[in-house]
Design a protein around this motif. Structure first.
Motif, mmCIF file in Angstrom:
data_model
loop_
_atom_site.group_PDB
_atom_site.id
_atom_site.type_symbol
_atom_site.label_atom_id
_atom_site.label_comp_id
_atom_site.label_asym_id
_atom_site.label_seq_id
_atom_site.Cartn_x
_atom_site.Cartn_y
_atom_site.Cartn_z
ATOM 1 N N ASP A 202 11.790 -68.983 2.090
ATOM 2 C CA ASP A 202 12.965 -69.653 1.523
ATOM 3 C C ASP A 202 12.708 -70.148 0.105
ATOM 4 N N ARG B 7 15.458 -61.767 0.375
ATOM 5 C CA ARG B 7 14.864 -62.372 1.572
ATOM 6 C C ARG B 7 14.025 -61.358 2.348
ATOM 7 N N GLN C 292 14.602 -68.801 -3.263
ATOM 8 C CA GLN C 292 15.332 -69.762 -4.096
ATOM 9 C C GLN C 292 14.807 -69.763 -5.531
#
Length: 184
Positions: A49, A36, A53
């Motif tokens: 995000d 992140r 992912q």
């Protein structure tokens, strides 16, 4: 990271490489914060995000093919950077960087316009990037000389110089707008 933390992480990577679902889940959990943090530096805010992912999904599917546990971090960051670029291309519907288009774009400018654009591109660089460009390209110091002067490792200087040159290139022929540079 401490020596015991590195050994523990490497053991987790090795277990994940064997296909152990619990080890893969734990590995993804352990590396998520780093993923992140890295994605925030290389993606648009709205893509962080999704990039994380997608990257973790790739990691979970392909960790078995990793040759050395020590290469895991650089591999993770490479996957994240690739996902960020993919999302960026989708967002702006831009193609891969086309050398011919870039060359044509630069050839259409006068020498004076190129000088002005280059000066503006250099001025827009963060100070730590500008410093290495000036030392390398204007003072013509070697990487080793720059590293010694700045008290850093050669690899860090090479990386910073590469990123600085990428930012200048994006500024000069970037896919978004002629003079809008996105520093990530």
């Amino acid at each position: 990271m401490s020596a015991s933390g590195i050994v523990e992480r490497d053991g987790l990577i090795l277990a994940a490489q064997t296909g152990d679902p619990a080890a893969i889940g734990r590995l993804l959990s352990v590396c998520q914060a780093d993923a992140r943090r890295y994605a925030r530096r290389h993606c648009q805010v709205s893509d962080v995000d999704d990039a994380v992912q997608e990257s973790l999904l790739v990691i979970s599917r392909k960790v078995g093919g990793l040759k050395a546990a020590a290469a895991f971090s650089s591999w993770l960051f490479t996957v994240i950077k690739r996902e960020c670029r993919k999302l960026e291309r989708m967002m702006f519907k831009s193609d891969e960087f086309d050398e011919d288009k870039a060359e044509h774009q630069l050839l259409c400018k006068t020498d004076n316009d190129l000088r002005i654009d280059l000066a503006a591109a250099l001025e827009s660089l963060p100070a730590h990037y500008l410093e290495v460009v000036l030392l390398r390209d204007f003072e013509e110091l070697t990487i080793a000389e720059i590293a010694e002067r700045l008290g850093e490792q050669d690899g860090a200087i090479k990386s910073r110089l590469h990123r600085a040159r990428e930012l200048v290139r994006e500024y000069m022929v970037g896919p978004f707008t002629k003079h809008a540079m996105v520093t990530k």
